[in-house]
Design a protein around this motif. Structure first.
Motif, mmCIF file in Angstrom:
data_model
loop_
_atom_site.group_PDB
_atom_site.id
_atom_site.type_symbol
_atom_site.label_atom_id
_atom_site.label_comp_id
_atom_site.label_asym_id
_atom_site.label_seq_id
_atom_site.Cartn_x
_atom_site.Cartn_y
_atom_site.Cartn_z
ATOM 1 N N UNK A 189 47.686 32.812 37.395
ATOM 2 C CA UNK A 189 48.831 33.598 36.937
ATOM 3 C C UNK A 189 48.789 35.000 37.536
ATOM 4 N N UNK A 190 47.612 35.623 37.530
ATOM 5 C CA UNK A 190 47.490 36.957 38.147
ATOM 6 C C UNK A 190 47.758 36.874 39.647
ATOM 7 N N UNK A 191 47.234 35.852 40.296
ATOM 8 C CA UNK A 191 47.454 35.693 41.739
ATOM 9 C C UNK A 191 48.943 35.601 42.050
ATOM 10 N N UNK A 192 49.659 34.810 41.265
ATOM 11 C CA UNK A 192 51.102 34.674 41.478
ATOM 12 C C UNK A 192 51.826 35.995 41.235
ATOM 13 N N UNK A 193 51.403 36.732 40.211
ATOM 14 C CA UNK A 193 52.027 38.026 39.924
ATOM 15 C C UNK A 193 51.798 39.012 41.070
ATOM 16 N N UNK A 194 50.590 39.014 41.617
ATOM 17 C CA UNK A 194 50.293 39.887 42.749
ATOM 18 C C UNK A 194 51.216 39.569 43.924
ATOM 19 N N UNK A 195 51.343 38.287 44.241
ATOM 20 C CA UNK A 195 52.178 37.876 45.367
ATOM 21 C C UNK A 195 53.651 38.136 45.101
ATOM 22 N N UNK B 268 33.035 44.791 47.604
ATOM 23 C CA UNK B 268 33.505 44.632 46.232
ATOM 24 C C UNK B 268 33.965 45.965 45.670
ATOM 25 N N UNK B 269 35.116 45.952 45.043
ATOM 26 C CA UNK B 269 35.655 47.156 44.428
ATOM 27 C C UNK B 269 36.290 46.787 43.105
ATOM 28 N N UNK B 270 36.043 47.608 42.084
ATOM 29 C CA UNK B 270 36.702 47.377 40.799
ATOM 30 C C UNK B 270 38.210 47.491 40.942
ATOM 31 N N UNK B 271 38.662 48.398 41.803
ATOM 32 C CA UNK B 271 40.096 48.550 42.026
ATOM 33 C C UNK B 271 40.685 47.271 42.598
ATOM 34 N N UNK B 272 39.976 46.632 43.518
ATOM 35 C CA UNK B 272 40.446 45.374 44.105
ATOM 36 C C UNK B 272 40.587 44.296 43.042
ATOM 37 N N UNK B 273 39.629 44.250 42.126
ATOM 38 C CA UNK B 273 39.607 43.197 41.115
ATOM 39 C C UNK B 273 40.577 43.448 39.965
ATOM 40 N N UNK B 274 40.859 44.728 39.668
ATOM 41 C CA UNK B 274 41.596 45.046 38.449
ATOM 42 C C UNK B 274 42.950 45.708 38.672
ATOM 43 N N UNK B 275 43.301 46.027 39.903
ATOM 44 C CA UNK B 275 44.555 46.734 40.140
ATOM 45 C C UNK B 275 45.733 45.931 39.577
ATOM 46 N N UNK C 211 42.367 41.027 47.631
ATOM 47 C CA UNK C 211 43.017 41.278 46.348
ATOM 48 C C UNK C 211 43.557 39.974 45.755
ATOM 49 N N UNK C 212 44.279 39.214 46.573
ATOM 50 C CA UNK C 212 44.945 38.003 46.074
ATOM 51 C C UNK C 212 43.940 36.940 45.661
ATOM 52 N N UNK C 213 42.932 36.719 46.479
ATOM 53 C CA UNK C 213 41.966 35.660 46.192
ATOM 54 C C UNK C 213 40.688 36.195 45.540
ATOM 55 N N UNK C 214 40.740 37.460 45.111
ATOM 56 C CA UNK C 214 39.607 38.016 44.376
ATOM 57 C C UNK C 214 39.607 37.584 42.923
ATOM 58 N N UNK C 215 40.603 36.804 42.547
ATOM 59 C CA UNK C 215 40.715 36.324 41.172
ATOM 60 C C UNK C 215 40.873 34.812 41.148
ATOM 61 N N UNK D 48 54.535 29.353 47.378
ATOM 62 C CA UNK D 48 54.573 28.756 46.054
ATOM 63 C C UNK D 48 54.837 29.796 44.963
ATOM 64 N N UNK D 49 54.355 31.026 45.179
ATOM 65 C CA UNK D 49 54.535 32.072 44.175
ATOM 66 C C UNK D 49 55.938 32.662 44.208
ATOM 67 N N UNK D 50 56.500 32.796 45.413
ATOM 68 C CA UNK D 50 57.812 33.423 45.557
ATOM 69 C C UNK D 50 58.529 32.860 46.780
ATOM 70 N N UNK D 51 59.463 31.956 46.537
ATOM 71 C CA UNK D 51 60.228 31.396 47.658
ATOM 72 C C UNK D 51 61.027 32.478 48.362
ATOM 73 N N UNK D 52 61.544 33.430 47.589
ATOM 74 C CA UNK D 52 62.310 34.520 48.174
ATOM 75 C C UNK D 52 61.410 35.388 49.056
ATOM 76 N N UNK D 53 60.220 35.707 48.571
ATOM 77 C CA UNK D 53 59.290 36.499 49.353
ATOM 78 C C UNK D 53 58.850 35.790 50.619
#
Length: 259
Positions: free
Chosen positions: A120-126, A66-73, A112-116, A183-188
């Motif tokens: 909406x945050x997950x989609x933004x990360x991806x 667990x890291x605060x950076x992982x959860x809040x970056x 990072x992605x599934x730490x939340x 689902x978050x980014x078809x282009x990605x």
């Protein structure tokens, strides 16, 4: 956050600790900043420290730590830091045990992605990560650990579009991450597939390609190996003179399947 006047000092402190290799002390500095000023202080520090410092710090943590950076970056700061992760990998490990590096990279990205639970945050990360060339290469490295399952998912996306379930014949952990990216980014998603399969087209014929159980058999179509992709990501590490590479230079099919 009541007072942000100390943030430059905290950012400098964290940067110096990380560069000195004191990751536990850097994490402690994050914890103290959060306790005194709130989580937004950690977010602000992560926004302000150089991306290669963020990469060095987060490389010391995986899905099991667990890291605060992982959860809040912040998503954009994380996306920029991915460009530097490959610089932390020893050359002999890339050559001799690429799968080990790929598994470590998966633990990092998955953590990072599934730490939340915030979708909406997950989609933004991806979205932010896959908007960069190095991010797409990083996702391709993960997909290279389960190419058959990824192509099976691609075939389901092609045939079912917005009704995709993500169910495949395998319970490989890469599949939920691949589906979340699609689902978050078809282009990605497209660009990551192009990285792994340079000849990929949105075709059921390719998505249904046969994979041999013999690892010595040549694939029936062009597929980059995990090792090759690791070296590709290494070449994408920005120099100290140029810390931001251009994003979005790759082609995209633009299928609009999840509209």
């Amino acid at each position: 956050m009541s007072d942000n006047s100390n943030l430059p000092a905290i950012s400098k402190q964290v940067t110096e600790l990380v560069l000195a290799g004191s990751l536990s002390h850097a994490e402690q500095a994050f914890a103290e900043a959060a306790e005194q000023h709130g989580d937004l202080a950690v977010v602000e520090v992560l926004n302000n420290i150089p991306p290669h410092v963020t990469a060095l710090h987060m490389a010391g943590f995986d899905g099991g730590k667990l890291s605060l950076a992982t959860l809040l970056v912040p998503p954009k700061a994380w996306a920029q830091s991915l460009a530097y992760l490959a610089a932390t990998w020893p050359d002999d490990l890339i050559e001799d045990d690429p799968e080990r590096i790929a598994e470590s990279l998966f633990a990092h990205i998955h953590g990072v992605v599934f730490g939340t639970e915030d979708e909406e945050r997950r989609n933004e990360l991806l979205q932010e990560a896959s908007a960069t060339d190095w991010g797409c290469t990083a996702f391709a490295i993960l997909f290279s650990m389960a190419p058959k399952e990824v192509l099976e998912l691609a075939g389901e996306i092609i045939s079912k579009g917005p009704y995709i379930t993500g169910q495949t014949t395998s319970d490989n952990d890469v599949v939920p991450l691949a589906l979340a990216l699609a689902k978050a980014s078809e282009d990605g998603w497209d660009r990551a597939l192009f990285e792994l399969f340079p000849d990929f087209r949105h075709s059921a014929d390719l998505a249904d390609a046969e994979f041999s159980d013999d690892p010595d058999d040549e694939p029936s179509f062009l597929q980059r190996s995990t090792k090759e992709l690791l070296y590709r990501l290494r070449k994408q590490v920005p120099s100290t003179r140029s810390t931001a590479a251009k994003a979005g230079s790759r082609r995209s099919m633009g299928t609009g399947i999840f509209n």
